[in-house]
Design an enzyme around this catalytic site. Sequence first.
Site, PDB file in Angstrom:
ATOM      1  N   ASP A 269      39.835  18.355 -22.939  1.00  0.00           N
ATOM      2  CA  ASP A 269      39.028  18.962 -24.142  1.00  0.00           C
ATOM      3  C   ASP A 269      39.630  20.633 -24.580  1.00  0.00           C
ATOM      4  OD1 ASP A 269      35.462  18.171 -24.711  1.00  0.00           O
ATOM      5  OD2 ASP A 269      37.589  17.332 -25.301  1.00  0.00           O
TER       6      ASP A 269
ATOM      7  N   LYS B  27      31.421  22.869 -28.650  1.00  0.00           N
ATOM      8  CA  LYS B  27      31.695  22.021 -29.730  1.00  0.00           C
ATOM      9  C   LYS B  27      30.821  20.853 -29.725  1.00  0.00           C
ATOM     10  CE  LYS B  27      33.238  18.749 -26.548  1.00  0.00           C
ATOM     11  NZ  LYS B  27      32.312  17.614 -26.398  1.00  0.00           N
TER      12      LYS B  27
HETATM   13  C1  LIG Z   1      34.134  13.688 -22.959  1.00  0.00           C
HETATM   14  C2  LIG Z   1      34.880  14.631 -23.911  1.00  0.00           C
HETATM   15  C3  LIG Z   1      34.809  14.387 -25.396  1.00  0.00           C
HETATM   16  O1  LIG Z   1      35.467  15.483 -26.117  1.00  0.00           O
HETATM   17  O2  LIG Z   1      33.855  15.829 -23.672  1.00  0.00           O
HETATM   18  P1  LIG Z   1      32.880  16.529 -22.801  1.00  0.00           P
HETATM   19  O3  LIG Z   1      31.829  15.568 -22.994  1.00  0.00           O
HETATM   20  O4  LIG Z   1      33.596  16.488 -21.351  1.00  0.00           O
HETATM   21  O5  LIG Z   1      32.583  17.788 -23.467  1.00  0.00           O
HETATM   22  C4  LIG Z   1      36.110  15.052 -23.286  1.00  0.00           C
HETATM   23  O6  LIG Z   1      37.033  13.696 -23.588  1.00  0.00           O
HETATM   24  C5  LIG Z   1      36.165  15.212 -21.751  1.00  0.00           C
HETATM   25  O7  LIG Z   1      37.245  16.276 -21.733  1.00  0.00           O
HETATM   26  P2  LIG Z   1      37.232  17.155 -20.477  1.00  0.00           P
HETATM   27  O8  LIG Z   1      35.628  17.317 -19.883  1.00  0.00           O
HETATM   28  O9  LIG Z   1      38.250  18.412 -20.714  1.00  0.00           O
HETATM   29  O10 LIG Z   1      37.942  16.094 -19.297  1.00  0.00           O
HETATM   30  P3  LIG Z   1      38.694  16.557 -18.288  1.00  0.00           P
HETATM   31  O11 LIG Z   1      38.071  17.562 -17.253  1.00  0.00           O
HETATM   32  O12 LIG Z   1      40.204  16.398 -18.447  1.00  0.00           O
HETATM   33  O13 LIG Z   1      38.528  15.048 -17.327  1.00  0.00           O
HETATM   34  C6  LIG Z   1      37.487  15.014 -16.573  1.00  0.00           C
HETATM   35  C7  LIG Z   1      37.539  13.192 -16.158  1.00  0.00           C
HETATM   36  O14 LIG Z   1      37.440  12.778 -17.549  1.00  0.00           O
HETATM   37  C8  LIG Z   1      37.888  11.500 -17.519  1.00  0.00           C
HETATM   38  N1  LIG Z   1      38.746  11.586 -19.017  1.00  0.00           N
HETATM   39  C9  LIG Z   1      38.554  12.671 -19.714  1.00  0.00           C
HETATM   40  C10 LIG Z   1      39.383  12.651 -20.990  1.00  0.00           C
HETATM   41  C11 LIG Z   1      39.739  11.483 -21.386  1.00  0.00           C
HETATM   42  N2  LIG Z   1      40.568  11.045 -22.537  1.00  0.00           N
HETATM   43  N3  LIG Z   1      39.760  10.306 -20.540  1.00  0.00           N
HETATM   44  C12 LIG Z   1      39.340  10.253 -19.427  1.00  0.00           C
HETATM   45  O15 LIG Z   1      38.975   9.204 -18.569  1.00  0.00           O
HETATM   46  C13 LIG Z   1      38.827  11.356 -16.477  1.00  0.00           C
HETATM   47  O16 LIG Z   1      38.244  10.790 -15.416  1.00  0.00           O
HETATM   48  C14 LIG Z   1      38.958  12.933 -15.991  1.00  0.00           C
HETATM   49  O17 LIG Z   1      39.203  12.829 -14.592  1.00  0.00           O
END
Ligand SMILES: C[C@@](CO)(OP(=O)(O)O)[C@H](O)COP(=O)(O)OP(=O)(O)OC[C@H]1O[C@@H](n2ccc(N)nc2=O)[C@H](O)[C@@H]1O
Length: 285
Positions: free
Chosen positions: A134, A7
Amino acid sequence: MIYSNCKINLGLNILKKREDGYHELDMVMMPVDFNDVLKYEDYGEKGDLILEVSDTRIPIDEKNIVRKAYNLYFDNSNTPRQKIKVFLDKKIPHEAGLGGGSSNAAFILRKLNDKYKLYTNEELEKIALKVGADVPFFIRNKSARVTGIGEKIEEIENNLSSEILLIKPQQGMSTGQVYSYYKDNKKDLKMADIMSIVKALKENNLTQLLKNIENSLEQLIFKKDSSFRDLKNELEDALAKKIFLSGSGSCFFAFCENGNFDTSKLDKKNVFYQKTNRLVQNYGK
Ligand SMILES: C[C@@](CO)(OP(=O)(O)O)[C@H](O)COP(=O)(O)OP(=O)(O)OC[C@H]1O[C@@H](n2ccc(N)nc2=O)[C@H](O)[C@@H]1O
Ligand SMILES: Nc1ncnc2c1ncn2[C@@H]1O[C@H](COP(=O)(O)OP(=O)(O)O)[C@@H](O)[C@H]1O
């Protein structure tokens, strides 16, 4: 075979930090037709998950998000685990902000539920949230406005016809670490106009879309590390195009109506790049 797509985030606003340490978001997410491939075999008997991954840098123990999803799927309903074999052929770069791991987890949850039917779709999304913020998005796997920490999903109409170029520098980004920058740097973050992004996608108006994309996480990284901003500028010069960070990065993306991206000036030793499109079909091609 399961094709587990990635995504990109088209606008990502951090609204506030919650008591539990997660952050409230308002963002637009779009599935992209660039996939990991999972070979899946269900032996039809009690047992456990046999997991192999093509990329040795990815853990295969409890730290692998596919194993977390598999364990939660059965354990959450006190159902004996079943003997399943998964070979995960990774194509999506990890620590990229493309949701590669989250997607793998969601596709395994869907595949298990297709057979064992332990949960409704709504219940499955709740399980997905326990696996990762996510992961619920990939259960629906449609363009959506996403709020909460990632669990509130409002599907949107997306008619964008532009081709997409994913451009990932060598170093990855730790999602948790990037979010941790928020507490000290939340001032002056430029918010994306989410409603204008939703309208631009519906109308396939690329000019309007490009004007409104902002990403709080990209801005936080730049405040912490000006060399990453310099890297973005170098990549934009090399491509002669605006680029945008997806999620927590480190992968950027660019758009081009006719798909003619000039990648000749990209430093191919240090940059992964992949031309792709919006994912139009659903999962499980
Ligand atoms: C930033 C985003 C944007 O789409 O995606 P990616 O860049 O990872 O793909 C998401 O919020 C990432 O989601 P995801 O990668 O599943 O996060 P998780 O494993 O649940 O959390 C990893 C860490 O990210 C932080 N986290 C995640 C989501 C959120 N809304 N707030 C947070 O603070 C927390 O510190 C958590 O410990
Ligand atoms: N199935 C998986 N695919 C990719 N990474 C995984 C997987 N399981 C666990 N991980 C770990 O999760 C981290 C984040 O990977 P990924 O979810 O692809 O990043 P992002 O969410 O930034 O796109 C990786 O560093 C990797 O060690």
